[in-house]
Design a protein around this motif. Structure first.
Motif, mmCIF file in Angstrom:
data_model
loop_
_atom_site.group_PDB
_atom_site.id
_atom_site.type_symbol
_atom_site.label_atom_id
_atom_site.label_comp_id
_atom_site.label_asym_id
_atom_site.label_seq_id
_atom_site.Cartn_x
_atom_site.Cartn_y
_atom_site.Cartn_z
ATOM 1 N N ASP A 32 0.829 -1.216 0.000
ATOM 2 C CA ASP A 32 0.000 0.000 0.000
ATOM 3 C C ASP A 32 0.857 1.256 0.000
ATOM 4 O O ASP A 32 0.575 2.215 -0.716
ATOM 5 C CB ASP A 32 -0.929 0.023 1.212
ATOM 6 N N ALA A 33 1.911 1.262 0.805
ATOM 7 C CA ALA A 33 2.793 2.432 0.876
ATOM 8 C C ALA A 33 3.511 2.658 -0.449
ATOM 9 O O ALA A 33 3.655 3.800 -0.897
ATOM 10 C CB ALA A 33 3.806 2.258 2.006
ATOM 11 N N LEU A 34 3.950 1.590 -1.084
ATOM 12 C CA LEU A 34 4.636 1.720 -2.368
ATOM 13 C C LEU A 34 3.689 2.173 -3.472
ATOM 14 O O LEU A 34 4.060 2.941 -4.348
ATOM 15 C CB LEU A 34 5.303 0.392 -2.755
ATOM 16 N N ARG A 35 2.457 1.687 -3.414
ATOM 17 C CA ARG A 35 1.464 2.090 -4.401
ATOM 18 C C ARG A 35 1.082 3.551 -4.207
ATOM 19 O O ARG A 35 0.865 4.282 -5.160
ATOM 20 C CB ARG A 35 0.227 1.199 -4.288
ATOM 21 N N GLY A 36 1.007 3.966 -2.970
ATOM 22 C CA GLY A 36 0.540 5.302 -2.619
ATOM 23 C C GLY A 36 -0.799 5.142 -1.915
ATOM 24 O O GLY A 36 -1.744 4.615 -2.500
ATOM 25 N N ARG A 37 -0.861 5.523 -0.681
ATOM 26 C CA ARG A 37 -2.058 5.267 0.133
ATOM 27 C C ARG A 37 -3.320 5.903 -0.444
ATOM 28 O O ARG A 37 -4.414 5.400 -0.256
ATOM 29 C CB ARG A 37 -1.828 5.723 1.564
ATOM 30 N N ASP A 38 -3.202 7.010 -1.136
ATOM 31 C CA ASP A 38 -4.365 7.686 -1.707
ATOM 32 C C ASP A 38 -4.548 7.387 -3.191
ATOM 33 O O ASP A 38 -5.313 8.056 -3.881
ATOM 34 C CB ASP A 38 -4.247 9.194 -1.498
ATOM 35 N N ASN A 58 2.210 -0.718 -9.735
ATOM 36 C CA ASN A 58 2.330 -2.102 -10.185
ATOM 37 C C ASN A 58 3.372 -2.784 -9.302
ATOM 38 O O ASN A 58 4.551 -2.836 -9.636
ATOM 39 C CB ASN A 58 2.732 -2.145 -11.658
ATOM 40 N N VAL A 59 2.936 -3.296 -8.157
ATOM 41 C CA VAL A 59 3.833 -3.912 -7.182
ATOM 42 C C VAL A 59 3.930 -5.408 -7.466
ATOM 43 O O VAL A 59 2.921 -6.105 -7.510
ATOM 44 C CB VAL A 59 3.344 -3.682 -5.740
ATOM 45 N N VAL A 60 5.147 -5.894 -7.665
ATOM 46 C CA VAL A 60 5.398 -7.312 -7.920
ATOM 47 C C VAL A 60 6.042 -7.899 -6.679
ATOM 48 O O VAL A 60 7.068 -7.407 -6.221
ATOM 49 C CB VAL A 60 6.328 -7.499 -9.142
ATOM 50 N N VAL A 61 5.432 -8.950 -6.133
ATOM 51 C CA VAL A 61 5.964 -9.598 -4.934
ATOM 52 C C VAL A 61 6.693 -10.860 -5.356
ATOM 53 O O VAL A 61 6.135 -11.709 -6.050
ATOM 54 C CB VAL A 61 4.839 -9.946 -3.939
ATOM 55 N N GLU A 62 7.943 -10.945 -4.942
ATOM 56 C CA GLU A 62 8.769 -12.120 -5.219
ATOM 57 C C GLU A 62 9.021 -12.843 -3.902
ATOM 58 O O GLU A 62 9.065 -12.214 -2.848
ATOM 59 C CB GLU A 62 10.085 -11.687 -5.847
ATOM 60 N N SER A 63 9.200 -14.140 -3.971
ATOM 61 C CA SER A 63 9.481 -14.873 -2.740
ATOM 62 C C SER A 63 10.914 -14.606 -2.300
ATOM 63 O O SER A 63 11.816 -14.512 -3.117
ATOM 64 C CB SER A 63 9.251 -16.379 -2.933
ATOM 65 N N GLY A 64 11.074 -14.474 -1.002
ATOM 66 C CA GLY A 64 12.405 -14.251 -0.439
ATOM 67 C C GLY A 64 13.014 -15.571 -0.021
ATOM 68 O O GLY A 64 12.505 -16.647 -0.308
#
Length: 66
Positions: A32-38, A58-64
């Protein structure tokens, strides 16, 4: 996130990685913070410009590592 956006103003994509020990809530808050809360992309779906408050929408989550 806003400092990173200033460095990459045209880039809508950000890749993040999270280890298994990171809680789901923490991951979602980070996204949410990376996208922008508003950020709302509703108008962009109809051909309008992506609003300035949308940082990396466009947040891409990769496995750590485990």
């Amino acid at each position: 996130a806003s400092e990173l956006k200033a460095l990459f103003p045209e880039d809508p994509v950000v890749n993040i990685s999270a280890e298994n020990a990171i809680g789901y809530g923490t991951l979602v808050e980070s996204m949410d913070a990376l996208r922008g809360r508003d950020c709302s992309l509703k108008s962009a779906l109809y051909g309008e410009t992506v609003p300035q408050e949308c940082l990396f929408w466009n947040v891409v989550v990769e496995s750590g590592t485990v």
